[in-house]
Design an enzyme around this catalytic site. Structure first.
Site, PDB file in Angstrom:
ATOM      1  N   ASP A  80     -19.607 -11.593 -22.021  1.00 52.86           N
ATOM      2  CA  ASP A  80     -20.100 -11.529 -20.643  1.00 52.86           C
ATOM      3  C   ASP A  80     -21.608 -11.760 -20.568  1.00 52.86           C
ATOM      4  OD1 ASP A  80     -17.500 -10.809 -20.279  1.00 52.86           O
ATOM      5  OD2 ASP A  80     -17.916  -8.695 -19.860  1.00 52.86           O
ATOM      6  N   LYS A 129     -12.031 -11.885 -16.386  1.00 43.13           N
ATOM      7  CA  LYS A 129     -12.415 -12.089 -17.794  1.00 43.13           C
ATOM      8  C   LYS A 129     -11.976 -13.463 -18.337  1.00 43.13           C
ATOM      9  CE  LYS A 129     -14.060 -10.014 -21.576  1.00 43.13           C
ATOM     10  NZ  LYS A 129     -15.263  -9.152 -21.618  1.00 43.13           N
ATOM     11  N   GLY A 169       0.826  -1.203   0.000  1.00 46.11           N
ATOM     12  CA  GLY A 169       0.000   0.000   0.000  1.00 46.11           C
ATOM     13  C   GLY A 169       0.856   1.246   0.000  1.00 46.11           C
ATOM     14  N   CYS A 217       5.111  -6.376   1.648  1.00 42.98           N
ATOM     15  CA  CYS A 217       5.549  -4.984   1.659  1.00 42.98           C
ATOM     16  C   CYS A 217       4.851  -4.199   2.777  1.00 42.98           C
ATOM     17  CB  CYS A 217       5.346  -4.359   0.282  1.00 42.98           C
ATOM     18  SG  CYS A 217       6.408  -2.927   0.042  1.00 42.98           S
ATOM     19  N   TYR A 218       3.911  -3.329   2.468  1.00 41.83           N
ATOM     20  CA  TYR A 218       3.205  -2.623   3.540  1.00 41.83           C
ATOM     21  C   TYR A 218       2.644  -3.643   4.536  1.00 41.83           C
ATOM     22  CZ  TYR A 218       0.040   0.575   5.994  1.00 41.83           C
ATOM     23  OH  TYR A 218      -0.598   1.312   6.950  1.00 41.83           O
ATOM     24  N   HIS A 259       7.453  -7.989  -3.882  1.00 40.00           N
ATOM     25  CA  HIS A 259       6.111  -8.276  -4.416  1.00 40.00           C
ATOM     26  C   HIS A 259       6.093  -9.579  -5.221  1.00 40.00           C
ATOM     27  CE1 HIS A 259       4.090  -4.518  -3.361  1.00 40.00           C
ATOM     28  NE2 HIS A 259       5.302  -3.988  -3.447  1.00 40.00           N
ATOM     29  N   GLU A 281       3.563 -11.034  -6.439  1.00 39.66           N
ATOM     30  CA  GLU A 281       2.431 -11.073  -7.377  1.00 39.66           C
ATOM     31  C   GLU A 281       2.765 -10.514  -8.760  1.00 39.66           C
ATOM     32  OE1 GLU A 281       2.892  -9.139  -4.796  1.00 39.66           O
ATOM     33  OE2 GLU A 281       1.901  -7.204  -4.924  1.00 39.66           O
TER      34      GLU A 281
HETATM   35  N1  GLN Z   1       4.519   2.671   1.522  1.00 39.05           N
HETATM   36  C1  GLN Z   1       5.350   1.631   2.017  1.00 39.05           C
HETATM   37  C2  GLN Z   1       6.798   1.888   1.657  1.00 39.05           C
HETATM   38  O1  GLN Z   1       7.105   2.824   0.997  1.00 39.05           O
HETATM   39  C3  GLN Z   1       4.907   0.303   1.421  1.00 39.05           C
HETATM   40  C4  GLN Z   1       5.105   0.229  -0.044  1.00 39.05           C
HETATM   41  C5  GLN Z   1       4.434  -0.967  -0.674  1.00 39.05           C
HETATM   42  O2  GLN Z   1       3.641  -1.650  -0.050  1.00 39.05           O
HETATM   43  N2  GLN Z   1       4.711  -1.199  -1.956  1.00 39.05           N
HETATM   44  O3  GLN Z   1       7.662   1.155   2.074  1.00 39.05           O
END
Ligand code: GLN
Length: 527
Positions: A237, A383, A64, A91-92, A178, A180
């Site tokens: 759809d 989709k 985030g 991450c966040y 990340h 994903e």
């Molecule tokens: N904002 C947080 C950071 O800068 C997390 C970033 C993120 O989740 N991609 O570390």
């Protein structure tokens, strides 16, 4: 909306809950998990755990844009730990776990954005099982100063001493990178390790199982006598949604196809044949071409055209729906809508304190006026899942893989006023273009292709005669998400042949051009 108790998909399939903290990648976490047949659903990070009506097999906290130490930063409901299921923070999400367990998060000296190589400390570790030193994608400015209480480091990068951490006893995991995004080379395997080995989710999510669940769900919702109406367009759809309704409640589902006069050449007849004769859907076709065209008379502004077509559609649909006779003597209670999961994600994703929930205006008016409840059998699907479902239910390949076609149809591909003469020219040119694309075997490689009729005249010469006629612009794009798009590179010989055919066969066209603008700065459609 209905108040009847209906079994949710997440209560039927083992589900990983993704709590969204507003990362641009959050929806990809859900996608990746489903790619290996584990069902995943995303909810905003503000979700109250006690209000969940189903129990997840595991929880993922997404990335985030906030910093966990910000005054107004979003935080997870601490009841998430009471669920007693594995948790993975990304991450966040990892910073949030650290914040809760000791607050050791601060701004780093520099941001870390891009590739990094991960060094796994112990590849027997469940999260990294079978995956070793690989490339990961980093995008953060904050970092962990310390290991949170009870955690240990399980991987590092040159820049991040705490690139992955674990509290094995509590089954809580955190990663700074990340998994994903495809830039993280073994990210999918990592998510798989989490979902299958750590959370023990079963891999039963596939369209074959979904059909059964969904048909049962529709039957329960609609009941033995309920009736449903819905608009179909010939697009994938609405066709898949209609076919599901047909399978669930037979002729108590009433499909309405409104011919607005700006569909493609022969399209209305073809859609009718496929849906009614082929798929057995109880279909009513309304020929409203004249009504649309008289409203469009003299209108050249693109936005006005779109509005007129949208409003006229709602008006006609309401009028015709009121004429439909229920089959079981009951009442028509539901309106079918082909909402897909990306629309749902769009409306629930966490956008911070100023979060606004997007409403879908296309049927808003209909619901209010007709006092209908909404039924959305595709609202859990992406989709590609809708397409897989379509193939499975015997919907013809050409329809399942048809390029997207806008609601206002070729009215927004005829620049300037929409008249019967212009429609004839635009349709014919488009038909030749698409026919050649199909003949060349490249239709499925192109994401969207169409011909556009420009309201300019140009000088030409045919059979020693001077001509002064209109211009056709051809558009073809390649894209994975329609947010950005590149123009398609045809063989020169292909373009040469299409141009020749259009000028020769379509009366009123003297010149053909090819649109070589990407999106952005251009949009896919011209209007
Ligand atoms: N904002 C947080 C950071 O800068 C997390 C970033 C993120 O989740 N991609 O570390």
């Amino acid at each position: 909306m209905s108040s009847e108790p209906v079994v949710e998909v997440s209560a039927v399939f083992d589900t990983i809950l993704v709590l969204d903290f507003g990362s641009q990648y959050s929806h990809l976490i859900t996608r990746r998990l489903r790619e290996f047949n584990v069902y995943a659903e995303m909810l905003p990070c503000t979700q109250k755990i006690s209000e969940l009506t189903w129990k997840p097999k595991g929880v993922i906290l997404s990335g985030g844009p906030y910093s966990v130490y910000d005054k107004d930063a979003p935080h997870v409901d601490h009841d998430v730990f009471k669920l007693d299921v594995p948790i993975l923070g990304i991450c966040y999400g990892m910073q949030e776990l650290a914040w809760i367990n000791g607050r050791g998060v601060a701004r780093g000296e520099h941001r870390e954005y891009g590739h990094a190589t991960i060094h796994v400390k112990d590849s027997d570790n469940k999260l990294f099982h079978g995956i070793d030193n690989f490339q990961v994608w980093m995008s953060h400015g904050d970092k962990l100063n310390d290991l949170p209480t009870g955690f240990k480091t399980i991987a590092t990068t040159d820049n991040s001493p705490y690139a992955a951490i674990a509290h094995e006893k509590e089954n809580i995991w955190g990663i700074q990178f990340h998994p994903e995004v495809t830039h993280t080379t073994k990210g999918k395997q990592l998510l798989r390790n989490f979902a299958i080995d750590i959370c023990q989710a079963d891999q039963k999510w596939n369209m074959k199982n979904f059909i059964h669940t969904e048909i049962e769900r529709i039957r329960t919702l609609v009941g033995e006598h309920g009736e449903v109406i819905g608009a179909v367009s010939g697009g994938v759809d609405s066709t898949v949604a209609a076919k599901l309704m047909k399978e669930a409640i037979g002729d108590r589902f009433h499909a309405i196809l409104v011919d607005n006069g700006v569909m493609r050449l022969n399209e209305c007849a073809e859609v009718k044949k496929t849906l009614s004769d082929g798929l057995g859907i109880n279909l009513t076709v309304i020929d409203a071409a004249d009504e649309f065209l008289s409203k469009l008379k003299g209108v050249t502004d693109p936005e006005k055209k779109r509005k007129i077509i949208g409003n006229t559609f709602i008006h006609i649909f309401e009028r015709e729906a009121a004429r439909i006779q229920p089959k079981a003597g009951g009442e028509i209670e539901y309106l079918l809508q082909g909402t897909l999961y990306p629309d749902v994600i769009e409306s629930i994703s966490f956008k911070g304190p100023s979060q606004t929930i997007k409403t879908h205006h296309n049927v808003g008016g209909l619901l209010e006026d007709m006092k209908l409840k909404l039924i959305e059998p595709l609202r859990e699907l992406f989709k590609d899942e809708v397409r897989a479902l379509g193939e499975l239910m015997g919907i013809p390949h050409d329809l399942v893989w048809r390029h997207p076609f806008p609601g206002p149809g070729i009215a927004i591909r005829i620049l300037g006023e929409v008249t019967p003469e212009q429609i004839k020219i635009a349709r014919h040119a488009d038909h030749i273009y698409i026919e050649e694309i199909k003949k060349a075997g490249i239709y499925d490689k192109i994401s969207q292709a169409f011909a556009c009729l420009l309201p300019v005249k140009s000088v030409g010469v045919m059979g020693d005669q001077r001509t002064y006629e209109q211009v056709i612009a051809l558009r073809a794009i390649e894209t994975s998400d329609f947010m950005t798009a590149d123009w398609y590179i045809f063989d020169a010989a292909f373009l040469k042949n299409v141009a020749k055919r259009i000028v020769n066969e379509v009366d009123g066209v003297a010149r053909v051009v090819y649109d070589i603008t990407s999106k952005p700065p251009a949009t896919v459609e011209w209007e």
